[in-house]
Design a protein around this motif. Sequence first.
Motif, PDB file in Angstrom:
ATOM      1  N   THR A  41       0.825  -1.212   0.000  1.00 15.98           N
ATOM      2  CA  THR A  41       0.000   0.000   0.000  1.00 15.98           C
ATOM      3  C   THR A  41       0.860   1.265   0.000  1.00 15.98           C
ATOM      4  OG1 THR A  41      -0.122  -0.002   2.431  1.00 15.98           O
ATOM      5  CG2 THR A  41      -1.895  -1.120   1.226  1.00 15.98           C
ATOM      6  N   GLY A  42       2.022   1.222   0.633  1.00  6.72           N
ATOM      7  CA  GLY A  42       2.854   2.412   0.754  1.00  6.72           C
ATOM      8  C   GLY A  42       3.898   2.573  -0.328  1.00  6.72           C
ATOM      9  N   LEU A  43       3.919   1.662  -1.296  1.00 10.18           N
ATOM     10  CA  LEU A  43       4.970   1.709  -2.321  1.00 10.18           C
ATOM     11  C   LEU A  43       4.836   2.949  -3.198  1.00 10.18           C
ATOM     12  CD1 LEU A  43       7.379   0.043  -3.415  1.00 10.18           C
ATOM     13  CD2 LEU A  43       5.794  -0.902  -5.118  1.00 10.18           C
ATOM     14  N   ARG A  44       5.936   3.679  -3.320  1.00 16.08           N
ATOM     15  CA  ARG A  44       5.986   4.882  -4.158  1.00 16.08           C
ATOM     16  C   ARG A  44       6.838   4.627  -5.388  1.00 16.08           C
ATOM     17  NH1 ARG A  44       5.646   6.951   1.155  1.00 16.08           N
ATOM     18  NH2 ARG A  44       4.305   8.807   1.349  1.00 16.08           N
ATOM     19  N   TRP A  45       6.583   5.395  -6.434  1.00 21.33           N
ATOM     20  CA  TRP A  45       7.337   5.227  -7.673  1.00 21.33           C
ATOM     21  C   TRP A  45       8.814   5.527  -7.483  1.00 21.33           C
ATOM     22  CZ3 TRP A  45       5.474   2.310 -11.117  1.00 21.33           C
ATOM     23  CH2 TRP A  45       4.103   2.260 -11.374  1.00 21.33           C
ATOM     24  N   GLU A  46       9.149   6.391  -6.539  1.00 18.16           N
ATOM     25  CA  GLU A  46      10.556   6.714  -6.289  1.00 18.16           C
ATOM     26  C   GLU A  46      11.338   5.511  -5.762  1.00 18.16           C
ATOM     27  OE1 GLU A  46      10.288   8.416  -1.704  1.00 18.16           O
ATOM     28  OE2 GLU A  46      10.196   9.845  -3.362  1.00 18.16           O
ATOM     29  N   GLN A  47      10.619   4.482  -5.317  1.00 17.59           N
ATOM     30  CA  GLN A  47      11.265   3.282  -4.786  1.00 17.59           C
ATOM     31  C   GLN A  47      11.459   2.206  -5.847  1.00 17.59           C
ATOM     32  OE1 GLN A  47       8.194   3.550  -1.313  1.00 17.59           O
ATOM     33  NE2 GLN A  47       9.753   2.099  -0.640  1.00 17.59           N
ATOM     34  N   VAL A  48      11.050   2.493  -7.066  1.00 16.93           N
ATOM     35  CA  VAL A  48      11.100   1.506  -8.150  1.00 16.93           C
ATOM     36  C   VAL A  48      12.150   1.911  -9.175  1.00 16.93           C
ATOM     37  CG1 VAL A  48       9.806   0.392 -10.003  1.00 16.93           C
ATOM     38  CG2 VAL A  48       8.671   0.925  -7.819  1.00 16.93           C
ATOM     39  N   HIS A  60      -1.028   7.348 -11.089  1.00 18.77           N
ATOM     40  CA  HIS A  60      -0.838   8.279  -9.981  1.00 18.77           C
ATOM     41  C   HIS A  60       0.618   8.729  -9.992  1.00 18.77           C
ATOM     42  CE1 HIS A  60      -0.717   9.855  -5.820  1.00 18.77           C
ATOM     43  NE2 HIS A  60      -2.031  10.005  -5.970  1.00 18.77           N
ATOM     44  N   ALA A  61       0.858   9.988  -9.674  1.00 15.18           N
ATOM     45  CA  ALA A  61       2.211  10.545  -9.764  1.00 15.18           C
ATOM     46  C   ALA A  61       3.135  10.027  -8.668  1.00 15.18           C
ATOM     47  CB  ALA A  61       2.155  12.070  -9.708  1.00 15.18           C
ATOM     48  N   GLU A  62       2.575   9.665  -7.511  1.00 15.78           N
ATOM     49  CA  GLU A  62       3.419   9.306  -6.366  1.00 15.78           C
ATOM     50  C   GLU A  62       3.296   7.840  -5.972  1.00 15.78           C
ATOM     51  OE1 GLU A  62       4.285  10.742  -1.739  1.00 15.78           O
ATOM     52  OE2 GLU A  62       2.655  11.645  -2.917  1.00 15.78           O
ATOM     53  N   TYR A  63       2.081   7.353  -5.805  1.00 15.92           N
ATOM     54  CA  TYR A  63       1.874   5.999  -5.306  1.00 15.92           C
ATOM     55  C   TYR A  63       1.615   5.007  -6.437  1.00 15.92           C
ATOM     56  CZ  TYR A  63       1.601   7.674  -0.499  1.00 15.92           C
ATOM     57  OH  TYR A  63       1.900   8.223   0.719  1.00 15.92           O
ATOM     58  N   VAL A  64       2.072   3.781  -6.229  1.00 19.35           N
ATOM     59  CA  VAL A  64       1.899   2.736  -7.233  1.00 19.35           C
ATOM     60  C   VAL A  64       0.474   2.199  -7.231  1.00 19.35           C
ATOM     61  CG1 VAL A  64       2.618   0.425  -7.956  1.00 19.35           C
ATOM     62  CG2 VAL A  64       4.340   2.077  -7.147  1.00 19.35           C
ATOM     63  N   PHE A  65      -0.036   1.876  -6.051  1.00 13.40           N
ATOM     64  CA  PHE A  65      -1.358   1.253  -5.958  1.00 13.40           C
ATOM     65  C   PHE A  65      -2.374   2.257  -5.432  1.00 13.40           C
ATOM     66  CE2 PHE A  65       1.681  -2.225  -5.775  1.00 13.40           C
ATOM     67  CZ  PHE A  65       1.198  -3.029  -6.809  1.00 13.40           C
ATOM     68  N   THR A  66      -3.290   2.613  -6.305  1.00  9.45           N
ATOM     69  CA  THR A  66      -4.299   3.623  -5.969  1.00  9.45           C
ATOM     70  C   THR A  66      -5.662   3.163  -6.464  1.00  9.45           C
ATOM     71  OG1 THR A  66      -3.884   4.782  -8.062  1.00  9.45           O
ATOM     72  CG2 THR A  66      -2.633   5.505  -6.126  1.00  9.45           C
ATOM     73  N   ARG A  73      -6.586   7.881  -5.518  1.00 12.68           N
ATOM     74  CA  ARG A  73      -6.185   8.040  -4.126  1.00 12.68           C
ATOM     75  C   ARG A  73      -5.373   6.826  -3.683  1.00 12.68           C
ATOM     76  NH1 ARG A  73     -11.403  10.401  -0.746  1.00 12.68           N
ATOM     77  NH2 ARG A  73     -11.586  12.403  -1.871  1.00 12.68           N
ATOM     78  N   PRO A  74      -4.357   7.035  -2.843  1.00 11.28           N
ATOM     79  CA  PRO A  74      -3.587   5.891  -2.329  1.00 11.28           C
ATOM     80  C   PRO A  74      -4.499   4.943  -1.557  1.00 11.28           C
ATOM     81  CG  PRO A  74      -2.472   7.958  -1.843  1.00 11.28           C
ATOM     82  CD  PRO A  74      -3.835   8.325  -2.348  1.00 11.28           C
ATOM     83  N   ILE A  75      -4.243   3.650  -1.684  1.00 11.71           N
ATOM     84  CA  ILE A  75      -5.041   2.646  -0.990  1.00 11.71           C
ATOM     85  C   ILE A  75      -4.442   2.390   0.386  1.00 11.71           C
ATOM     86  CG2 ILE A  75      -5.832   0.254  -1.027  1.00 11.71           C
ATOM     87  CD1 ILE A  75      -5.678   0.379  -4.089  1.00 11.71           C
TER      88      ILE A  75
END
Length: 280
Positions: A138-145, A184-190, A194-196
């Motif tokens: 749920t907290g995974l962001r694109w910056e981490q990929v 989504h610009a920031e979160y992977v799973f939305t 909206r972030p899940i």
Amino acid sequence: MHTWNDATSLWLIEMDHKRTIDHDRRKLEWLKPLLGHKRLADIDRFVIADIGKLKAEQASPATANRYLALIRAIMRRAVFEWEWLAKPPKVRLYKEPSRRVRWLTPDQVRTLLDELLPHQRDACLFALATGLRHSNVTGLRWEQVDFRRKTAWLYADQTKNNEDLHVSLNDTALDVLKRRQGKHAEYVFTYRNRPIKRFTTRAWYKALERAQITNFRWHDLRHTWASWLVQEGVPLYSLQEMGGWKTAIMVRRYAHLSPSVNLENARKIDAVLNKMPDDL
């Protein structure tokens, strides 16, 4: 004299850095009507045992233990850190059964995926492909990929063992991420832009029901990932590193799933014995 409310207020201030501090807050809210303005000196093992019994009846012995452990920690801190008490009361925890390993077969997973909504299907498939915990998905962001290196990483404050975790992205995980790009610009799973926060919604449980899968939690996707890897011959020490377990204790519960690998290793003794003289 200091009261339970005094202790919990100071506990929340001093423990604000804990990743699980919100869990503490929820437990303390439940405990407040029971302990409230009681003096710490009046909270003995009998009072605590009654609270544990009540919670065990409402939920389970395992859940009661989480509350009892928090009471014990606060009372010990009142003795050894704050010097409000002479000695802490004894807190007896309930005996818990060994942690279960619940996993699905590939056929069951295919059935479940067919029943899930698209955003849940992607998250479920990603969890099965990587073994990541619910909060990490749920907290995974694109910056981490990193698509080029086929990796993702979790920061220390996102992992259970408080260490950075490198995640190798297989083709399944990469396909999921590519489908999520641009949503989504920031979160992977939305969902609906909206972030899940959680996947275990009514839709999740309804999908399990339609798939005729019982006694299954989201965390069991991680068990499924680990179980499949062990059955495919992945060594336990590699699984420990991939899953971010700090010790081998938690990983050994999957050892029984690799009998073919153990048999292969056991047969190496045959080669040694066959070299010995026949008259032995």
